[in-house]
Enzyme design. Structure first.
Site, short mmCIF file in Angstrom:
data_model
loop_
_atom_site.label_atom_id
_atom_site.label_comp_id
_atom_site.label_asym_id
_atom_site.label_seq_id
_atom_site.Cartn_x
_atom_site.Cartn_y
_atom_site.Cartn_z
N LYS A 115 0.21 4.53 6.83
CA LYS A 115 -0.47 5.34 5.82
C LYS A 115 -0.04 6.81 5.93
CE LYS A 115 -3.33 2.19 4.08
NZ LYS A 115 -2.59 1.07 4.63
N SER A 166 0.80 -1.22 0.00
CA SER A 166 0.00 0.00 0.00
C SER A 166 0.85 1.28 0.00
CB SER A 166 -0.96 0.01 1.20
OG SER A 166 -0.22 0.15 2.38
#
Ligand code: ATP
Length: 816
Positions: A772, A735
């Protein structure tokens, strides 16, 4: 700049007659002389007729003195007397010749004569040539009367006059060191005392003087004789104190002139400043073996010396000393002072040879442009033995857009914007941050046009001093370049004190004794020119770059398609448990083109993927390239870790500072880590390292330390993780690939409960923790992946638990 205690003590000595201040180049002799002027002015110059003279050799030295005085004035906070900005009635800072010319003018006026001073050299040669033809009839057996010796005879005539041998008898009996010539080569023969040869030369001098007089001209040496006569009879000024800088280079006539204009008061003083290692002119009196007693001074118990060189860096100072330390004529002189080092470290002088002037100029242009990033061009000076060399360089550099100015131009100051061109003789006494000595070729320096064995030696000593003067002018960086076969003096400078190029550790080429050759049994042509170069590189790899000989092979086979080529030198290192070629070196004989060799070694490298570096050299230049053929400045040094059988290399990217480092360690003992940042490597031991807990995953809702650490151990330099708690997290998934964080990497995380917008955070989410990009929008937070395949996660701030922010990423995993 403050004078040190010893310098100040000497500068403020009570004036008592004459004294000698001797010292090494850059030891502050001129500075002390200047300070002494200030001291004498304030303490011993109160009489109406008192005055001080600081006599120098040439006009540029007066400019230099003003610059030095300015440096001292800065730290003396306005205490120093004004000497340069507004003329001081009681202080004269003048060249000896300018004072002499004034007396000469008075002499001419008194005798109703009119002379023009000096004449072009070709005109002088013409007169000498006519004299030789005329005198040959009277002296048919005097071999020295030969047209080939015109230059020598002119120099000898000036020497006679500068030494004041005005009667033939005096010249016949004078010691004449260094003027001995070989008969066989039809060159001037030994100038024996009381010989027809000396008689002929003296006659030639008379002829020359008469010819000049007829033309209404006078030579400088002739002018000095009249000036001295005038000063003895009717001096225009009388100085209470005389300080003579660079006195080792003055002629006898100049020294006696200064003596003649000195006052004889109870507190009068006369100071000679000298460095015998810097005596470079053949006409000089004290520097040519004559004693102070010969001009009427005894220096016993009256000399002071300065040995610390403040000007140059330790590296330049040591290299310059290595040029003279084995020359008995220099170091055994009773007034020689051995240099002492001060702690002023810099880079080693570059010593580089080129096959011709064009390639020398190309290098010079590139180096000047490179250095322009950190230095003004006015900091740079190009030094040549001869003016013609400088003229040629000037033209070549102009073609490359680099303007240079001749330093002798009257209106050129120290801070003019151009690179300056100066001859070795004219730079005496001065200093510049960057000095390029060019054209240091055999036959150029030492320049010994008409000396035979015996005479050659004395002249050679003067030339060695000239080279030494050039070297000791650089305050920061020194380049010694040759554009053909190098000067033998270059070989006398210790190789360990020079480098083949700037920013490179490799020392310049030197001959390795055959007895010390490495891999002797495997060499086919032990006396070959190429082998000399290979042996030098082998010595450098072992001694300078610290590669164990066991890691080096010669004639290393590399398979390229159906053929096998043999690399001159291959260095292998042990990485991840296996021996791999790391560096290939191709060597060529000196002066051989490197283009083909570059092509060849690049092809070897392409056929041998683990090899990371290739180098080629002919002993004059070194070219290093990386795996992609990209130029690299220097060879990498051997790293201790490469000696270990299991070493692992990982790369660390600092996300915030955008810095990269390479870490190398043995997984069996990760408490020793070699860290390489921008090619600078450091070996760190346990006390300089911090163990970082490494987690495979983090369960949300628990303090971090409750999670179980992976077995793998992870140490980082303490300096990187100071002032906060850090942990590391193994990355799973893709990710964050857009941020350069891949599956299997390890991120270094600084523990903290909050984050700034766009930080990469480790946030507790559901049962797990996630990595993230964080941004805040009012009461909400967005956690954004760096991969378009993933949707952003929106949650309210009070739902979000930030565990820390990612500051770095370790690529390759911790283990291989
Ligand atoms: N005590 C000191 N501290 C710091 N710098 C000094 C000191 N003494 C001299 N210097 C500096 O050293 C350099 C050389 O000084 P100076 O020209 O007086 O030496 P010198 O002995 O006359 O040299 P040379 O014989 O080569 O002409 C100058 O830059 C000067 O400012």
């Amino acid at each position: 700049m403050d004078l040190n205690a010893e310098q100040k003590r000497i500068a403020t000595l009570e004036p008592k007659g004459h004294q000698l201040l001797k010292g090494v180049a850059g030891s502050g002799k001129t500075s002390v002389g200047l300070y002494r002027v200030h001291f004498l002015l304030n303490n011993y110059c109160f009489g109406k007729d008192d005055a001080i003279l600081l006599a120098t050799y040439n006009r540029t030295l007066i400019k230099y003195m003003a610059y030095l005085y300015g440096k001292m004035a800065e730290s003396e906070q306005g205490e120093l007397s004004t000497l340069f900005d507004t003329p001081n009635r009681k202080v004269d800072i003048k060249t000896v010749d300018s004072l002499m010319v004034n007396h000469f003018d008075a002499h001419a006026a008194e005798h109703k004569e009119k002379f023009q001073l000096g004449l072009p050299q070709n005109k002088s040669y013409q007169i000498i040539s006519e004299g030789i033809t005329k005198l040959k009839k009277n002296f048919p057996d005097v071999g020295i009367l030969n047209q080939k010796n015109t230059g020598f005879l002119l120099q000898e005539i000036n020497w006679i006059k500068d030494c004041l041998y005005l009667e033939e008898e005096e010249y016949q009996g004078a010691d004449r060191k260094g003027m001995v010539k070989s008969q066989a080569e039809n060159k001037p023969q030994r100038l024996q005392k009381n010989s027809p040869t000396r008689k002929a030369i003296f006659e030639l001098m008379r002829f020359y003087d008469q010819a000049l007089r007829k033309m209404g001209k006078i030579s400088f040496s002739g002018m000095r004789i009249r000036a001295l006569e005038q000063a003895r009879k009717a001096p225009q000024v009388r100085y209470t104190h005389v300080i003579i800088d660079e006195s080792q280079d003055l002629t006898r006539s100049q020294l006696l002139f200064l003596k003649a204009i000195c006052n004889q008061k109870e507190y009068s003083s006369f100071v000679f400043i000298a460095d015998t290692a810097q005596n470079i002119y053949p006409q000089s009196w004290l520097g040519s073996g004559n004693s102070f007693a010969s001009i009427g001074f005894s220096m016993q118990g009256r000399s002071h010396s300065l040995s610390k060189n403040y000007r140059t860096t330790t590296q330049i100072s040591k290299a310059a000393y290595s040029l003279i330390e084995h020359c008995a004529e220099i170091v055994e002189d009773e007034n020689y002072v051995k240099p002492a080092l001060i702690d002023k470290h810099g880079v080693y002088p570059v010593c580089k040879q080129f096959s011709d002037e064009r390639s020398q100029a190309d290098y010079l242009a590139a180096e000047i442009k490179r250095l322009t990033a950190e230095h003004d061009r006015s900091d740079m000076v190009i030094l040549g033995r001869f003016k013609r060399q400088l003229d040629q360089i000037k033209t070549m550099l102009a073609q490359k857009g680099i303007a240079c100015s001749d330093f002798n131009d009257k209106d050129l100051g120290f801070d003019s914007g151009d690179v300056k061109l100066i001859t070795l003789h004219s730079i005496k006494g001065l200093e510049f941050p960057i000095v390029f000595m060019v054209g240091l070729n055999e036959g150029v320096i030492p320049y010994l046009p008409d000396a035979d064995e015996e005479g050659r030696h004395d002249d050679e000593v003067k030339e060695r001093k000239l080279f030494y003067v050039g070297m000791t002018r650089a305050t920061e960086k020194l380049y010694m370049l040759s554009s053909g076969k190098g000067s033998p003096f270059l070989m006398d400078i210790a190789p360990r004190l020079t480098r083949i190029d700037s920013g490179v550790k490799m020392r310049r080429f030197y001959n390795v004794a055959v007895d010390d050759f490495r891999f002797k049994g495997r060499i086919t042509n032990i006396h070959g020119a190429e082998e000399k170069v290979r042996q030098w590189i082998l010595a450098e790899l072992v001694e300078t770059y610290k590669y164990p000989l066991a890691n080096i092979a010669i004639e290393y086979p590399v398979k390229a398609f159906s053929k096998t080529g043999y690399v001159d030198i291959a260095v292998h290192v042990n990485r991840s448990g296996s021996d791999e070629p790391f560096l290939f070196v191709e060597t060529k004989r000196r002066g051989h083109s490197l283009e083909d060799a570059c092509e060849q070694v690049r092809s070897y490298m392409n056929h041998c993927p683990p090899c990371e570096y290739a180098a080629v050299t002919d002993g004059m230049s070194l070219r290093v390239m990386g795996r992609q053929g990209n130029p690299v400045n220097d060879l990498p040094e051997f790293r201790e870790m490469w000696a270990l059988s299991n070493s692992v290399q990982v790369f660390f990217h600092h996300l915030k500072r955008r810095q990269k480092a390479q870490l190398c360690f043995d997984p069996n003992d990760p408490t020793t880590v070699e860290v390489d940042v921008n090619g600078m490597s450091k070996l760190l031991k346990a006390d300089q390292l911090e163990k970082i807990p490494l987690y495979g995953s983090i369960a949300a809702g628990q303090p971090i330390h409750m999670n179980s650490e992976l077995d793998e151990t992870f140490y980082l330099p303490k300096a990187w993780v100071r002032g906060a708690d850090y942990f590391a997290l193994k990355v799973r998934g893709d990710s964050m690939v857009g941020a350069g964080i891949d599956n299997g990497d390890t991120v270094l995380v600084r523990s903290q409960p909050s984050a700034d917008n766009l930080d990469i955070v480790v946030a507790a989410l559901n049962e797990d923790a996630t990595l993230k990009r964080f941004s805040k929008m009012g009461d909400n937070a967005i956690l954004q992946a760096e991969n378009p395949n993933y949707d952003p996660i929106l949650l309210s701030l009070d739902q979000l638990q930030i565990l820390g922010i990612a500051v770095g990423v370790v690529k390759n995993g911790i283990h291989k």
